[in-house]
Design a protein around this motif. Sequence first.
Motif, PDB file in Angstrom:
ATOM      1  N   THR A   1      -4.304   7.289  12.002  1.00  0.00           N
ATOM      2  CA  THR A   1      -3.930   7.370  10.586  1.00  0.00           C
ATOM      3  C   THR A   1      -3.048   8.581  10.334  1.00  0.00           C
ATOM      4  O   THR A   1      -2.101   8.519   9.534  1.00  0.00           O
ATOM      5  CB  THR A   1      -5.183   7.427   9.700  1.00  0.00           C
ATOM      6  N   THR A   2      -3.314   9.683  11.025  1.00  0.00           N
ATOM      7  CA  THR A   2      -2.461  10.864  10.886  1.00  0.00           C
ATOM      8  C   THR A   2      -1.038  10.559  11.343  1.00  0.00           C
ATOM      9  O   THR A   2      -0.059  10.911  10.661  1.00  0.00           O
ATOM     10  CB  THR A   2      -3.035  12.038  11.707  1.00  0.00           C
ATOM     11  N   MET A   3      -0.910   9.900  12.493  1.00  0.00           N
ATOM     12  CA  MET A   3       0.414   9.546  13.004  1.00  0.00           C
ATOM     13  C   MET A   3       1.141   8.614  12.032  1.00  0.00           C
ATOM     14  O   MET A   3       2.323   8.817  11.719  1.00  0.00           O
ATOM     15  CB  MET A   3       0.286   8.872  14.368  1.00  0.00           C
ATOM     16  N   ARG A   4       0.433   7.618  11.541  1.00  0.00           N
ATOM     17  CA  ARG A   4       1.040   6.648  10.632  1.00  0.00           C
ATOM     18  C   ARG A   4       1.380   7.287   9.284  1.00  0.00           C
ATOM     19  O   ARG A   4       2.353   6.909   8.628  1.00  0.00           O
ATOM     20  CB  ARG A   4       0.116   5.448  10.447  1.00  0.00           C
ATOM     21  N   THR A   5       0.608   8.278   8.877  1.00  0.00           N
ATOM     22  CA  THR A   5       0.907   8.990   7.635  1.00  0.00           C
ATOM     23  C   THR A   5       2.175   9.825   7.793  1.00  0.00           C
ATOM     24  O   THR A   5       3.010   9.886   6.878  1.00  0.00           O
ATOM     25  CB  THR A   5      -0.283   9.880   7.237  1.00  0.00           C
TER      26      THR A   5
ATOM     27  N   LEU B   1       9.387  10.793   1.343  1.00  0.00           N
ATOM     28  CA  LEU B   1      10.443   9.984   1.962  1.00  0.00           C
ATOM     29  C   LEU B   1       9.865   8.680   2.528  1.00  0.00           C
ATOM     30  O   LEU B   1       8.678   8.583   2.830  1.00  0.00           O
ATOM     31  CB  LEU B   1      11.128  10.767   3.087  1.00  0.00           C
ATOM     32  N   SER B   2      10.746   7.678   2.697  1.00  0.00           N
ATOM     33  CA  SER B   2      10.337   6.399   3.270  1.00  0.00           C
ATOM     34  C   SER B   2      10.339   6.483   4.795  1.00  0.00           C
ATOM     35  O   SER B   2      10.854   7.436   5.387  1.00  0.00           O
ATOM     36  CB  SER B   2      11.307   5.306   2.824  1.00  0.00           C
ATOM     37  N   THR B   3       9.800   5.454   5.431  1.00  0.00           N
ATOM     38  CA  THR B   3       9.773   5.411   6.896  1.00  0.00           C
ATOM     39  C   THR B   3      11.181   5.481   7.500  1.00  0.00           C
ATOM     40  O   THR B   3      11.411   6.269   8.426  1.00  0.00           O
ATOM     41  CB  THR B   3       9.043   4.147   7.377  1.00  0.00           C
TER      42      THR B   3
ATOM     43  N   LYS C   1       4.968   7.666   7.341  1.00  0.00           N
ATOM     44  CA  LYS C   1       4.944   7.025   6.011  1.00  0.00           C
ATOM     45  C   LYS C   1       4.647   5.530   6.088  1.00  0.00           C
ATOM     46  O   LYS C   1       5.002   4.769   5.176  1.00  0.00           O
ATOM     47  CB  LYS C   1       6.240   7.269   5.239  1.00  0.00           C
ATOM     48  N   LEU C   2       3.982   5.133   7.144  1.00  0.00           N
ATOM     49  CA  LEU C   2       3.461   3.771   7.204  1.00  0.00           C
ATOM     50  C   LEU C   2       2.215   3.665   6.328  1.00  0.00           C
ATOM     51  O   LEU C   2       1.830   2.569   5.907  1.00  0.00           O
ATOM     52  CB  LEU C   2       3.153   3.386   8.646  1.00  0.00           C
ATOM     53  N   TRP C   3       1.566   4.808   6.080  1.00  0.00           N
ATOM     54  CA  TRP C   3       0.553   4.934   5.037  1.00  0.00           C
ATOM     55  C   TRP C   3       1.017   6.053   4.100  1.00  0.00           C
ATOM     56  O   TRP C   3       1.480   7.096   4.570  1.00  0.00           O
ATOM     57  CB  TRP C   3      -0.825   5.307   5.612  1.00  0.00           C
ATOM     58  N   PRO C   4       0.908   5.878   2.790  1.00  0.00           N
ATOM     59  CA  PRO C   4       1.394   6.898   1.857  1.00  0.00           C
ATOM     60  C   PRO C   4       0.456   8.099   1.766  1.00  0.00           C
ATOM     61  O   PRO C   4      -0.753   7.975   1.947  1.00  0.00           O
ATOM     62  CB  PRO C   4       1.455   6.153   0.520  1.00  0.00           C
ATOM     63  N   VAL C   5       1.022   9.252   1.488  1.00  0.00           N
ATOM     64  CA  VAL C   5       0.248  10.468   1.243  1.00  0.00           C
ATOM     65  C   VAL C   5      -0.258  10.427  -0.200  1.00  0.00           C
ATOM     66  O   VAL C   5       0.542  10.358  -1.133  1.00  0.00           O
ATOM     67  CB  VAL C   5       1.118  11.720   1.466  1.00  0.00           C
TER      68      VAL C   5
ATOM     69  N   VAL D   1      -3.452  17.223   3.561  1.00  0.00           N
ATOM     70  CA  VAL D   1      -3.013  15.827   3.428  1.00  0.00           C
ATOM     71  C   VAL D   1      -4.213  14.888   3.326  1.00  0.00           C
ATOM     72  O   VAL D   1      -5.110  14.902   4.176  1.00  0.00           O
ATOM     73  CB  VAL D   1      -2.112  15.428   4.610  1.00  0.00           C
ATOM     74  N   HIS D   2      -4.187  14.073   2.284  1.00  0.00           N
ATOM     75  CA  HIS D   2      -5.203  13.040   2.070  1.00  0.00           C
ATOM     76  C   HIS D   2      -4.522  11.677   2.137  1.00  0.00           C
ATOM     77  O   HIS D   2      -3.472  11.466   1.537  1.00  0.00           O
ATOM     78  CB  HIS D   2      -5.862  13.199   0.700  1.00  0.00           C
ATOM     79  N   THR D   3      -5.144  10.748   2.873  1.00  0.00           N
ATOM     80  CA  THR D   3      -4.618   9.388   2.990  1.00  0.00           C
ATOM     81  C   THR D   3      -5.745   8.393   2.736  1.00  0.00           C
ATOM     82  O   THR D   3      -6.854   8.551   3.251  1.00  0.00           O
ATOM     83  CB  THR D   3      -4.038   9.140   4.397  1.00  0.00           C
ATOM     84  N   TYR D   4      -5.430   7.388   1.926  1.00  0.00           N
ATOM     85  CA  TYR D   4      -6.347   6.287   1.660  1.00  0.00           C
ATOM     86  C   TYR D   4      -5.764   5.015   2.253  1.00  0.00           C
ATOM     87  O   TYR D   4      -4.546   4.791   2.200  1.00  0.00           O
ATOM     88  CB  TYR D   4      -6.541   6.082   0.161  1.00  0.00           C
TER      89      TYR D   4
END
Length: 244
Positions: free
Chosen positions: A48-52, A74-76, A55-59, A13-16
């Motif tokens: 950031t992992t938790m928020r990802t 999926l959405s939050t 889906k508070l941050w997109p993958v 998993v990558h998150t920006y």
Amino acid sequence: MAGTDALLSLSDVHTYIGRYHILHGVNLEIPRGELTMLLGRNGAGKTTTMRTIMKLWPVREGRIVFAGEDVTRLSTPEIARRGIAYVPENMGIFGTLSAEENMVLAARAGEPNAKRLEWIYDLFPALRKFWRWPAGQLSGGQRQMLAIARAIIEPADLLLIDEPTKGLAPTIIDALANAIDALKETGVTILMVEQNFALAERVGDRVAVMDDGKITHTGTMAALSADTALQCRLLGFDVGGDAA
């Protein structure tokens, strides 16, 4: 954690966040029915992992699977409906509303289930006392109790808790630890971010350590607790010391 009965798995998993690359290929499995501690230095990517996951941050890249279902896109709200509850670091409560009103908002039926509420009172006896108090007037420990109570007012398969003891007095931390122990006995799976290593030792079954947006170590909490050299290498402190 290969070979475990994983309720949740993250694969590469990558998150920006904006133009900043925060998660650099996270691989993580959360075993069903256990409490996994997510540890690491400040800025390692734990929140950031938790928020990802929520889906508070997109993958940007990679895959998240929950209970056998690919939930990457999926959405939050959809994630929450699948049975994942989240207690953020800022607690996520409404300060102008009473504890009762906060709980009512969290209940799907618009009113907490009476039996479920009694169970929550058993976990957090003080909740009865401040039930009608404005949440903004509660102490830090009381707000944390309310935040966790809100997250579990509806049954959840997975509970994400981000730094629940931050800024709390030792006596309140002990009460929260007792409540977490009671939650574990119900069989709920928990992923927790925590800087208090003593609490992690007490309640954790397994551990994943992050550094620079990647998982650098996984194993049992007991094994990490017993290895002071490994603690120093992974977390930057010896037993009894503080994280660097």
